[in-house]
Design an enzyme around this catalytic site. Structure first.
Site, PDB file in Angstrom:
ATOM      1  N   ASP A   1       0.875  -1.169   0.093  1.00  0.00           N
ATOM      2  CA  ASP A   1       0.138  -0.293  -0.337  1.00  0.00           C
ATOM      3  C   ASP A   1       1.351   1.199   0.013  1.00  0.00           C
ATOM      4  OD1 ASP A   1       1.078   0.542   2.303  1.00  0.00           O
ATOM      5  OD2 ASP A   1      -0.862   0.124   3.641  1.00  0.00           O
TER       6      ASP A   1
ATOM      7  N   ASP B   1      -7.949  -7.576   0.863  1.00  0.00           N
ATOM      8  CA  ASP B   1      -7.191  -8.340   2.256  1.00  0.00           C
ATOM      9  C   ASP B   1      -7.673  -7.557   2.937  1.00  0.00           C
ATOM     10  OD1 ASP B   1      -6.409  -4.943   0.962  1.00  0.00           O
ATOM     11  OD2 ASP B   1      -5.041  -5.125   3.188  1.00  0.00           O
TER      12      ASP B   1
ATOM     13  N   CYS C   1     -12.609 -28.433   7.994  1.00  0.00           N
ATOM     14  CA  CYS C   1     -11.324 -27.631   7.072  1.00  0.00           C
ATOM     15  C   CYS C   1     -10.285 -28.767   7.474  1.00  0.00           C
ATOM     16  CB  CYS C   1     -10.958 -26.766   8.130  1.00  0.00           C
ATOM     17  SG  CYS C   1      -9.774 -25.305   8.049  1.00  0.00           S
TER      18      CYS C   1
ATOM     19  N   CYS D   1      -7.303 -28.074   6.508  1.00  0.00           N
ATOM     20  CA  CYS D   1      -6.047 -27.099   6.660  1.00  0.00           C
ATOM     21  C   CYS D   1      -4.780 -28.371   8.091  1.00  0.00           C
ATOM     22  CB  CYS D   1      -5.687 -25.633   7.763  1.00  0.00           C
ATOM     23  SG  CYS D   1      -5.693 -26.283   9.001  1.00  0.00           S
TER      24      CYS D   1
ATOM     25  N   CYS E   1      -5.950 -28.168  11.558  1.00  0.00           N
ATOM     26  CA  CYS E   1      -7.411 -29.006  12.153  1.00  0.00           C
ATOM     27  C   CYS E   1      -6.928 -30.601  11.567  1.00  0.00           C
ATOM     28  CB  CYS E   1      -8.691 -28.598  10.697  1.00  0.00           C
ATOM     29  SG  CYS E   1      -9.194 -26.829  11.345  1.00  0.00           S
TER      30      CYS E   1
ATOM     31  N   HIS F   1      -5.032 -21.639  10.964  1.00  0.00           N
ATOM     32  CA  HIS F   1      -5.817 -22.360  10.584  1.00  0.00           C
ATOM     33  C   HIS F   1      -6.771 -21.265   9.749  1.00  0.00           C
ATOM     34  CE1 HIS F   1     -10.487 -23.685  10.229  1.00  0.00           C
ATOM     35  NE2 HIS F   1     -10.664 -22.359  11.207  1.00  0.00           N
TER      36      HIS F   1
HETATM   37 ZN   LIG Z   1      -7.976 -25.907   9.555  1.00  0.00          ZN
END
Ligand SMILES: [Zn+2]
Length: 397
Positions: A91, A312, A350, A352, A355, A381
């Protein structure tokens, strides 16, 4: 070639496309994790790569104050400095300076402000903001604008929009005259995957091998001219007519992409959505559209469906550090006692790395015990959830 953008699919107002930057491709619509101080707080660069982040954001104002633009320029620019080979957007510092309120003074020439760190006085102009961003060397840099406060009357919104337009012209001119000064260096590109498959990364114990997966940021080809891209920012407060005028006059100046600025400054969410929707109608279909500083997972999905390509927000990372998790079942606070013996993952839907591995009970314990790992796991996460949300929207287009 600085940046090219291809819209590949359109569904209603939503578009799925691809941005080609000097540091790799970015699939859009895209969510950009915020790395204010050249660091997405709590998450290492290799984890960001694994999560599939293709572009991250850094803040000029913060990096200008610390460690200083000169230092980063001498380190070869942000990519080399922070060991991030993929795309970066900076930015202009305008929004941060705007947020300083009592610590700033705005004139036609630029903004005088006091550092939030030590109270020292500094000055940003359109020219110096672009000079700083060329020094940082992000792939996409932003025009220096004035973020109109909310609420503001029409005269104030018009005056502020006018100033942003005059500054946009100065930014463009400075950029055109200085864009060759970007500090990217050319490295020999090493295929680390091939290296490890040949066992050459097995030289454990040799200190230099600690950097074996990092061989320099630049996949930048040397044979073609590689430069940064400058985006313009549409302002105009909460007034539809002014937004239209700002969009048209910003497009006249001519930029590689267009951002919608001046939102999420305290206005109601329904108004944010209205302004986004009406402003998008005036932006060219063949250029990337960036909505700055929004929002919740539901909101980013909604804005992508309205035709925004890039977004963002600090929300996923900031909320994570306060124990707030975004999940497929809504927002949860991991601090709550109800999770003390909960063996389930943070989010049952999830996949990820957090998780897959850890229970709510364990993460809650870490959080309660003030262990740094709690912030790291929560952030990984939440970022994963945001990036997946955008991936799902992209696939639905
Ligand atoms: Zn997750």
């Amino acid at each position: 070639m600085s940046l090219s953008f291809q819209v590949e699919k359109v569904s209603g107002k939503a578009r799925a496309g691809r941005l080609f930057t000097p540091h790799g491709e970015v699939e859009t619509p895209v969510f950009m994790p915020v790395g204010t101080l050249a660091s997405v707080k709590g998450v290492s660069q290799d984890t960001l790569e694994e999560l599939g982040a293709q572009i991250i954001l850094a803040n000029t104002y913060h990096l200008y104050l610390r460690p200083g633009i000169g230092t980063i320029r001498r380190m070869g620019g942000l990519h080399d400095f922070m060991a991030w080979p993929r795309a970066i957007l900076t930015d202009s510092g305008g929004f941060q300076v705007f947020s300083l309120n009592e610590l700033r003074k705005i004139t036609e020439e630029g903004v005088t402000f006091r550092s939030h760190l030590d109270g020292s006085t500094h000055f940003f102009s359109p020219e110096s903001a672009i000079e700083a961003q060329i020094g940082l060397g992000a792939d996409i840099i932003m025009a220096f604008d004035e973020c109109t406060e909310y609420p503001a009357d029409r005269d104030r919104m018009r005056a502020s929009m006018g100033l942003t337009l005059r500054w946009a012209k100065r930014c463009k001119q400075y950029f055109e005259e200085h864009k060759q000064e970007v500090p990217w260096r050319s490295y020999g590109h090493v295929d680390t995957a091939a290296l490890s498959s040949r066992g050459e990364c097995q030289l454990a114990g040799d200190a230099p091998e600690l950097r074996s997966t990092w061989t320099g940021a630049s996949p930048v080809p040397t044979q073609t001219e590689q430069i940064q891209s400058l985006f313009g920012i549409v302002q105009g407060g909460m007034d539809h007519e002014l937004r239209k005028e700002s969009a048209e006059r910003t497009i006249e100046i001519g930029f590689s992409g267009y951002a919608i600025g001046g939102l999420s400054v305290g206005e109601p969410r329904t108004l944010t959505r209205e302004i986004v929707e009406s402003t998008l109608e005036h932006l060219p279909a063949d250029k990337p559209r960036y909505l700055m500083g929004v929002g919740t997972p539901e909101e980013i999905a909604e804005y992508a469906r309205l035709g925004v390509d890039m977004m963002d927000c600090v929300l996923p990372t900031r909320a994570a550090r306060h124990g707030l998790l975004f999940t497929s079942e809504g927002k949860i606070s991991i601090k709550q006692a109800r999770y003390a013996q909960d063996q389930g993952p943070l989010d049952p839907n999830c996949a990820c790395r957090v998780c897959r591995r850890y229970s709510r009970a364990y993460v809650r314990h870490l959080y309660a015990a003030n262990e740094v790992l709690a912030q790291v796991l929560n952030t990984v996460h939440n970022l994963s959830f945001y990036l997946d949300t955008m991936r799902r929207v992209r696939h639905s287009i």
